[in-house]
Design an enzyme around this catalytic site. Sequence first.
Site: not given
Ligand SMILES: CC(C)(COP(=O)(O)OP(=O)(O)OC[C@H]1O[C@@H](n2cnc3c(N)ncnc32)[C@H](O)[C@@H]1OP(=O)(O)O)[C@@H](O)C(=O)NCCC(=O)NCCS
Length: 213
Positions: A211, A188, A208, A141
Site C-alpha cells: 500500500r 520484517a 512487494k 557473484h
Molecule cells: C510492516 C509492518 C510495520 C506492518 O504493520 P501493520 O501496518 O500493522 O500491518 P498489518 O499488521 O495490518 O498487516 C497487513 C498484512 O500484512 C501481513 N504482514 C505484516 N507484516 C508482515 C511481514 N513483515 N511480512 C509478511 N507479511 C506481513 C499481515 O499478516 C497482514 O496480512 P493479512 O492482510 O493477510 O491479514 C509490521 O508488520 C512489521 O513487519 N514490523 C517490523 C517490526 C520490526 O522489525 N521491528 C524491529 C525493531 S525497530
Amino acid sequence: MKVQETEEPANILDRLIRYSDSVRLFIKYTISKKMLYLLGKNVYIHPTVAFNIPNKIRISDDCKLYQGVILNARSSHEIGIQLGKGVKIHEYSYVDSYGGNVHLDDYVGIGHHCIIGGHGGLTVGKYTMISGLTYIVPANHNYDRRNVPYLHQGETCKGIKIGNNVWIGAGCTILDGVSIGDNAVIGAGAIVSKDIPENTLALGVPAKVIRQL
Ligand SMILES: CC(C)(COP(=O)(O)OP(=O)(O)OC[C@H]1O[C@@H](n2cnc3c(N)ncnc32)[C@H](O)[C@@H]1OP(=O)(O)O)[C@@H](O)C(=O)NCCC(=O)NCCS
C-alpha cells in the site's frame, strides 16, 4: 539443589591473561582512534569497537558505536566508511566497505547484528532506521560458467541506494542494484530484490508494495 554463591577465584595465570588482553585491547583502541581519518566531537565509542584501516573512516559529531561493532574500511576509495552526524550503530553490527564505500547520512540508526556491505557502493539517507539482523549486500557473484568455480568468476557490483526516513524491519535482506525511496517501510523478513518507490509499504519474499503511505 545447592546454589553456588561465589565464582571460583581466578588463578594467577588467568588473571595475567585477562590483564594482558585488556591492555592489548586498550592499546589497539587508542592507536586506531588516533588514526581515524576524521573523528567528530561528542562521539561515543565502546572500547570493544574494532577499526580496520582507520585512516579511511570518517566519523562525524555525536555518533555512537556500541559494543562489538566492527568498521572495516578496506576500499579503493579515499574514504571507505563515512558516518554522518548522530549515526548510531548498535551491538555487534559489522560494516565493511568491501572495496567500495558505505555512506550513512545524518541520524541513521543501525540495529544490532546487522551486516552492511559497500561493495558497489551503499548510501543511506537521513533518519533511516535499519533494524537488527538485516543484511545489505551490494554485490553478486557471477555464476554463468560451468567449468570455473563461482569463487573465481568475479563479482558484479551495482550499488544500493536507500532514501531518507526509511524504516527497514528486522531481518531483511537488501540485494544489489536496488533503490528504496524516501519514507518507505519494509516489513520484517523481506527480501528486497527490486526497487521500492517512495512512500510505500513493502513486504514479503520477494518484497512487494502492499500500500501507499
Ligand atoms: C510492516 C509492518 C510495520 C506492518 O504493520 P501493520 O501496518 O500493522 O500491518 P498489518 O499488521 O495490518 O498487516 C497487513 C498484512 O500484512 C501481513 N504482514 C505484516 N507484516 C508482515 C511481514 N513483515 N511480512 C509478511 N507479511 C506481513 C499481515 O499478516 C497482514 O496480512 P493479512 O492482510 O493477510 O491479514 C509490521 O508488520 C512489521 O513487519 N514490523 C517490523 C517490526 C520490526 O522489525 N521491528 C524491529 C525493531 S525497530
